[in-house]
Design a protein around this motif. Structure first.
Motif, short mmCIF file in Angstrom:
data_model
loop_
_atom_site.label_atom_id
_atom_site.label_comp_id
_atom_site.label_asym_id
_atom_site.label_seq_id
_atom_site.Cartn_x
_atom_site.Cartn_y
_atom_site.Cartn_z
N GLY A 1 7.01 -0.22 2.34
CA GLY A 1 6.43 -0.96 3.46
C GLY A 1 7.36 -1.04 4.65
N GLY B 1 6.33 2.89 4.20
CA GLY B 1 4.93 3.02 4.53
C GLY B 1 4.60 4.46 4.82
N SER C 1 2.43 0.61 7.02
CA SER C 1 1.10 0.64 6.42
C SER C 1 0.90 1.91 5.58
N SER D 1 -2.33 2.92 5.26
CA SER D 1 -3.66 3.32 5.74
C SER D 1 -3.55 3.97 7.11
#
Length: 368
Positions: A57, A74, A80, A82
């Motif tokens: 993250g 991430g 993230s 996504s």
């Protein structure tokens, strides 16, 4: 005469088998195939390398040697996992443009194909071939989709960066063997690395540069390609030195992450949007993130055991190939940008939507 000859040969074969049995030359009437050698797995011990990117993250990556890299995790910007909303919307819209194409690259819903290729080295090739075999028995896959393995043993990133590299012709030769053309390729899975260890971030930045050239080459050689999904390496149990050691294997994830971020941030050398200028690359996205820190479970439970790697601790064993193939299948069956991969009625509707809008302009109400 023919019947008599067959009868004589039957007697001779029976006599020969009897001689072998009584002479003790085998344990079976028929000669045995050579026994398949038992698979030998990696025997290197587990060592902690890093928290995986998808679990790291917004935290800072601390290297095994204690180096505070200043880079956060991430798969996408901001820690993230996504795709950012705008990139997600663009990917979904582009995915709806994917439709079966003829050998000439024209829409052909009846006889056309949607070709997806793999690009990479031996690990990529072995894992994608396992994925292809799994796909042969998966009824949820659109029958118009054709998977073609373009990856080759030993062909790491530097052997793909030139548009004139022999590997590109090798991929086209494989397409021809499958009865399709470069104009039918619309998607790709890319997994590449550079061998050996190296400093961070320099080694990852070098791979990022390689990948940038590769995705541009994809658009050059396959003009109708729309989507490219990237994965970084799997876990290695070699540390520091060797063919593909840690932590460099883990750090290939940063190369993929930074490449996709550059496209998201509008790098014109990675432009996929005709509204923003010349299209020189396909839409880029993470495919499955397949790295895990050995025996330390990820948040989704994934581990990489010694038994998932072959003797050299770099290439996947049978277990490892199946593990990656399963993750590929799960990704392509469920991602929001891969509806073209599916065979369900609603997805077939979206698959043919661009074709319908071209041939049925007089019935716009059907296309809303």
């Amino acid at each position: 005469m023919r019947i008599k000859t067959r009868w004589i040969w039957s007697i001779l074969r029976a006599a020969l088998m009897a001689m072998l049995i009584f002479a003790g030359l085998g344990n079976s009437v028929y000669p045995l195939r050579p026994a398949k050698a038992q698979e030998v797995f990696c025997s290197q011990p587990h060592r902690d390398v890093s928290t995986p990117l998808n679990d790291l993250g917004a935290q800072i990556y601390i290297r095994m040697d204690g180096q505070n890299t200043g880079f956060s995790g991430g798969l996408y910007p901001g820690g993230s996992n996504s795709r950012p909303a705008a990139h997600e919307a663009a990917g979904v819209a582009i995915a709806r443009q994917v439709a079966p194409l003829s050998a000439e690259g024209a829409p052909d819903p009846l006889n056309g194909k949607i070709v997806m290729i793999s690009i990479g080295m031996s690990n990529t090739s072995q894992e994608f071939l396992t994925f292809i075999r799994a796909a042969e028995n998966e009824p949820r896959i659109n029958p118009k989709v054709l998977l073609v393995n373009g990856a080759s043993a030993g062909q790491v990133a530097e052997y793909w960066i030139s548009p004139d590299a022999p590997n590109w012709q090798a991929v086209k030769d494989r397409l021809a063997h499958e009865g399709v053309t470069p104009l039918q390729v619309q998607a790709a899975w890319v997994k590449l690395t550079r061998t050996g260890g190296g400093d961070f971030p320099a080694k990852a930045q070098l791979l990022q540069s390689d990948l940038k050239a590769v995705v541009r080459n994809l658009k050059f050689h396959f003009p109708n390609i729309k989507l490219t999904y990237l994965s970084s390496r799997t876990r290695s149990y070699l540390i520091g030195d060797g063919l593909s050691p840690e932590p460099a294997a883990f750090e290939t994830g940063f190369a993929v992450k930074w490449l996709i971020e550059d496209q998201i941030n509008g790098d014109p050398d990675l432009n996929y949007d005709p509204g923003k200028g010349a299209v020189v690359a396909p839409f880029l996205s993470w495919g499955p993130y397949i790295w895990a820190d050995g025996m330390n479970p990820r948040s989704d439970g994934l581990i990489w055991r010694q038994e998932d790697l072959a003797r050299d601790c770099v290439h996947p064993s049978s277990n490892g190939k199946q593990k990656v193939a399963t993750m590929l299948m799960d990704f392509f069956l469920h991602d929001t940008t891969t509806r073209w991969f599916l065979a369900s009625p609603i997805d077939i509707f979206y698959l043919y939507l661009p074709w319908l809008s071209h041939y049925l302009p007089e019935y716009p109400m059907l296309l809303r």
